[in-house]
Design a protein around this motif. Sequence first.
Motif, PDB file in Angstrom:
ATOM      1  N   SER A 198      55.880 -15.272  50.848  1.00  0.00           N
ATOM      2  CA  SER A 198      54.970 -14.755  51.867  1.00  0.00           C
ATOM      3  C   SER A 198      55.643 -13.736  52.767  1.00  0.00           C
ATOM      4  O   SER A 198      55.047 -12.718  53.127  1.00  0.00           O
ATOM      5  N   ALA A 199      56.907 -13.998  53.133  1.00  0.00           N
ATOM      6  CA  ALA A 199      57.619 -13.078  54.022  1.00  0.00           C
ATOM      7  C   ALA A 199      57.781 -11.715  53.381  1.00  0.00           C
ATOM      8  O   ALA A 199      57.610 -10.679  54.033  1.00  0.00           O
ATOM      9  N   LEU A 200      58.086 -11.692  52.092  1.00  0.00           N
ATOM     10  CA  LEU A 200      58.294 -10.417  51.412  1.00  0.00           C
ATOM     11  C   LEU A 200      56.974  -9.664  51.222  1.00  0.00           C
ATOM     12  O   LEU A 200      56.915  -8.442  51.418  1.00  0.00           O
ATOM     13  N   ILE A 201      55.914 -10.381  50.862  1.00  0.00           N
ATOM     14  CA  ILE A 201      54.605  -9.741  50.727  1.00  0.00           C
ATOM     15  C   ILE A 201      54.149  -9.193  52.077  1.00  0.00           C
ATOM     16  O   ILE A 201      53.673  -8.055  52.176  1.00  0.00           O
ATOM     17  N   ARG A 202      54.301 -10.008  53.112  1.00  0.00           N
ATOM     18  CA  ARG A 202      53.882  -9.588  54.456  1.00  0.00           C
ATOM     19  C   ARG A 202      54.660  -8.355  54.914  1.00  0.00           C
ATOM     20  O   ARG A 202      54.080  -7.387  55.404  1.00  0.00           O
ATOM     21  N   MET A 203      55.970  -8.394  54.743  1.00  0.00           N
ATOM     22  CA  MET A 203      56.792  -7.269  55.162  1.00  0.00           C
ATOM     23  C   MET A 203      56.448  -6.009  54.381  1.00  0.00           C
ATOM     24  O   MET A 203      56.310  -4.923  54.953  1.00  0.00           O
ATOM     25  N   ALA A 204      56.294  -6.128  53.058  1.00  0.00           N
ATOM     26  CA  ALA A 204      55.998  -4.964  52.231  1.00  0.00           C
ATOM     27  C   ALA A 204      54.710  -4.286  52.679  1.00  0.00           C
ATOM     28  O   ALA A 204      54.648  -3.056  52.799  1.00  0.00           O
ATOM     29  N   LEU A 205      53.676  -5.065  52.946  1.00  0.00           N
ATOM     30  CA  LEU A 205      52.393  -4.513  53.382  1.00  0.00           C
ATOM     31  C   LEU A 205      52.470  -3.947  54.795  1.00  0.00           C
ATOM     32  O   LEU A 205      52.025  -2.822  55.057  1.00  0.00           O
ATOM     33  N   ARG A 206      53.041  -4.731  55.696  1.00  0.00           N
ATOM     34  CA  ARG A 206      53.014  -4.356  57.111  1.00  0.00           C
ATOM     35  C   ARG A 206      53.894  -3.146  57.402  1.00  0.00           C
ATOM     36  O   ARG A 206      53.538  -2.325  58.254  1.00  0.00           O
ATOM     37  N   VAL A 207      55.015  -3.004  56.703  1.00  0.00           N
ATOM     38  CA  VAL A 207      55.873  -1.847  56.950  1.00  0.00           C
ATOM     39  C   VAL A 207      55.124  -0.553  56.662  1.00  0.00           C
ATOM     40  O   VAL A 207      55.155   0.392  57.454  1.00  0.00           O
ATOM     41  N   GLY A 208      54.444  -0.499  55.513  1.00  0.00           N
ATOM     42  CA  GLY A 208      53.668   0.692  55.200  1.00  0.00           C
ATOM     43  C   GLY A 208      52.576   0.960  56.213  1.00  0.00           C
ATOM     44  O   GLY A 208      52.332   2.106  56.601  1.00  0.00           O
ATOM     45  N   ALA A 209      51.918  -0.117  56.649  1.00  0.00           N
ATOM     46  CA  ALA A 209      50.836   0.034  57.622  1.00  0.00           C
ATOM     47  C   ALA A 209      51.361   0.417  58.994  1.00  0.00           C
ATOM     48  O   ALA A 209      50.786   1.272  59.684  1.00  0.00           O
ATOM     49  N   ILE A 210      52.454  -0.216  59.427  1.00  0.00           N
ATOM     50  CA  ILE A 210      53.048   0.085  60.736  1.00  0.00           C
ATOM     51  C   ILE A 210      53.426   1.557  60.836  1.00  0.00           C
ATOM     52  O   ILE A 210      53.164   2.220  61.851  1.00  0.00           O
ATOM     53  N   LEU A 211      54.036   2.082  59.772  1.00  0.00           N
ATOM     54  CA  LEU A 211      54.488   3.475  59.797  1.00  0.00           C
ATOM     55  C   LEU A 211      53.323   4.459  59.873  1.00  0.00           C
ATOM     56  O   LEU A 211      53.522   5.644  60.150  1.00  0.00           O
ATOM     57  N   ASN A 212      52.116   3.965  59.628  1.00  0.00           N
ATOM     58  CA  ASN A 212      50.926   4.808  59.747  1.00  0.00           C
ATOM     59  C   ASN A 212      50.067   4.417  60.934  1.00  0.00           C
ATOM     60  O   ASN A 212      48.882   4.742  60.987  1.00  0.00           O
ATOM     61  N   GLY A 213      50.674   3.694  61.879  1.00  0.00           N
ATOM     62  CA  GLY A 213      50.005   3.429  63.145  1.00  0.00           C
ATOM     63  C   GLY A 213      48.931   2.375  63.123  1.00  0.00           C
ATOM     64  O   GLY A 213      48.024   2.387  63.969  1.00  0.00           O
ATOM     65  N   ALA A 214      48.990   1.433  62.198  1.00  0.00           N
ATOM     66  CA  ALA A 214      47.993   0.360  62.143  1.00  0.00           C
ATOM     67  C   ALA A 214      47.977  -0.415  63.457  1.00  0.00           C
ATOM     68  O   ALA A 214      49.026  -0.643  64.068  1.00  0.00           O
ATOM     69  N   ASN A 215      46.789  -0.829  63.884  1.00  0.00           N
ATOM     70  CA  ASN A 215      46.685  -1.601  65.117  1.00  0.00           C
ATOM     71  C   ASN A 215      46.961  -3.084  64.849  1.00  0.00           C
ATOM     72  O   ASN A 215      47.092  -3.519  63.698  1.00  0.00           O
ATOM     73  N   GLU A 216      47.041  -3.871  65.919  1.00  0.00           N
ATOM     74  CA  GLU A 216      47.424  -5.277  65.787  1.00  0.00           C
ATOM     75  C   GLU A 216      46.393  -6.088  65.004  1.00  0.00           C
ATOM     76  O   GLU A 216      46.758  -7.023  64.286  1.00  0.00           O
ATOM     77  N   ARG A 217      45.130  -5.762  65.124  1.00  0.00           N
ATOM     78  CA  ARG A 217      44.109  -6.483  64.363  1.00  0.00           C
ATOM     79  C   ARG A 217      44.282  -6.237  62.866  1.00  0.00           C
ATOM     80  O   ARG A 217      44.164  -7.172  62.057  1.00  0.00           O
ATOM     81  N   GLN A 218      44.559  -4.994  62.508  1.00  0.00           N
ATOM     82  CA  GLN A 218      44.786  -4.678  61.100  1.00  0.00           C
ATOM     83  C   GLN A 218      46.046  -5.363  60.573  1.00  0.00           C
ATOM     84  O   GLN A 218      46.046  -5.904  59.465  1.00  0.00           O
ATOM     85  N   LEU A 219      47.096  -5.357  61.371  1.00  0.00           N
ATOM     86  CA  LEU A 219      48.337  -6.007  60.956  1.00  0.00           C
ATOM     87  C   LEU A 219      48.152  -7.514  60.822  1.00  0.00           C
ATOM     88  O   LEU A 219      48.718  -8.148  59.923  1.00  0.00           O
ATOM     89  N   SER A 220      47.359  -8.089  61.702  1.00  0.00           N
ATOM     90  CA  SER A 220      47.072  -9.519  61.622  1.00  0.00           C
ATOM     91  C   SER A 220      46.323  -9.860  60.332  1.00  0.00           C
ATOM     92  O   SER A 220      46.605 -10.873  59.676  1.00  0.00           O
ATOM     93  N   ALA A 221      45.390  -9.011  59.946  1.00  0.00           N
ATOM     94  CA  ALA A 221      44.649  -9.229  58.695  1.00  0.00           C
ATOM     95  C   ALA A 221      45.589  -9.151  57.494  1.00  0.00           C
ATOM     96  O   ALA A 221      45.484  -9.958  56.556  1.00  0.00           O
ATOM     97  N   LEU A 222      46.516  -8.205  57.518  1.00  0.00           N
ATOM     98  CA  LEU A 222      47.479  -8.089  56.424  1.00  0.00           C
ATOM     99  C   LEU A 222      48.396  -9.311  56.379  1.00  0.00           C
ATOM    100  O   LEU A 222      48.759  -9.782  55.294  1.00  0.00           O
ATOM    101  N   SER A 223      48.770  -9.832  57.535  1.00  0.00           N
ATOM    102  CA  SER A 223      49.604 -11.040  57.583  1.00  0.00           C
ATOM    103  C   SER A 223      48.865 -12.234  57.000  1.00  0.00           C
ATOM    104  O   SER A 223      49.434 -13.031  56.244  1.00  0.00           O
ATOM    105  N   THR A 224      47.580 -12.374  57.364  1.00  0.00           N
ATOM    106  CA  THR A 224      46.784 -13.477  56.830  1.00  0.00           C
ATOM    107  C   THR A 224      46.633 -13.351  55.317  1.00  0.00           C
ATOM    108  O   THR A 224      46.766 -14.341  54.577  1.00  0.00           O
TER     109      THR A 224
END
Length: 307
Positions: A198-224
Motif C-alpha cells: 500500500s505504501a508503494l502504491i500510495r507513494m507512486a500515485l501521490r508523487v505524480g499528483a503532488i507534482l501537478n498541484g493536486a489538492n488535499e481532497r484529491q490526494l486523500s482519494a488516491l490514498s484511499t
Amino acid sequence: MSMSTQVEAKTTSDGLWEYVAMMRPRIEQALLQKLPLAHVGVETFFNDALRYSLFPGGKRLRPVLTLLGAEVAGGRALDVLPAAAAVEYIHNSSLIFDDLPCMDDALKRRGQSALHTRYGEGLAVLVALALMNASYGLIFDVRVSDNRLIVKAHAELVECIGARGMVAGQSVDLAGGIRAASINERDADDSVRNLKTSALIRMALRVGAILNGANERQLSALSTFAELLGCAYQGRDDMLDMKEDEALLTTAARRLTFALERGERDTSHRVAALTARAKETLIMEFGPTRPAQLLCEMADYVVNRES
C-alpha cells in the motif's frame, strides 16, 4: 446504473496495456539516464550488479502509476518521468532487500537468480542503498512552477520508505505476521500486513499528483484507492499462497490469513468488494477520465493475476 456498475463497464478495454507499451520505453530511458553508476575506475562489479537488478525489470507498473497520478491530477505524464524513475528505484531496492537471506531468503526474482545469489549479499545491499539514495535526488529533477511541490513530493518518498511504510511492513514480515482474533481486528491486521504494498502504491500515485498541484481532497482519494487496492492485492496473494501458508502453519506459529480462515470463495468475494470500492472512490473524485479508467483497469489486473 450504479456507480460500481459504471466503473466495471469502463474497465474492459485494452487501454492500460497500450498505455504501458507507449510509456515503458520512456521509463527505461529515464532509468538508464539516471542510473547511479560507480566511477569507471572502481572495478568491484557494482555496476554489473546494478544493471542486473534493474534490467529486465518487469512491466514497470509502479512508475506507470506515477505517470497516471500526474495525468489524473490534470498534468502531463512525461513531465514527471524523473519521479517515475525514482519510484522504480525504490521499488527495485525493496525487492533486493526482500530477497536477502536475513529477510525472505528468496533465491529467484523475475525468473532469474536473486541479486544476492549472483553477486553476493554485501554487494546486493550496496546496490539497494545506491538506488534508494538516487531516488531522493531524482524528485528535484522535475520542473515545477512552485518548488514547494518538490519538497512535498520528496517528503512523500521519505514517508513511504520509513517506519510508517515499507520498513514497518518488512518488520511485520520478519515477525511472521500478526494473528487476528476477530473480523474487526482482521481489517486492521491486513492493513498492517500490506504496508509495503500500500505504501508503494500510495507513494507512486501521490508523487505524480503532488507534482501537478493536486489538492488535499484529491490526494486523500488516491490514498484511499491505494489502501483498498493494497488490501485486495494482499488478499489475492493469500489465495495464491494458500498451500504454502498451510504448510507453514504446521511447522511454526504463523498468521492465520483470511484465505486460510474463510476459504477461497469468501476471499475472492472480499477481494472483489475491496477492488470495487477502490475504483468507485477514484471515479467519484476524478470522474470517468481516461487516466482514472486506466487506474481502474490496473486495479482489475492486480487482483486477478495468477502469480
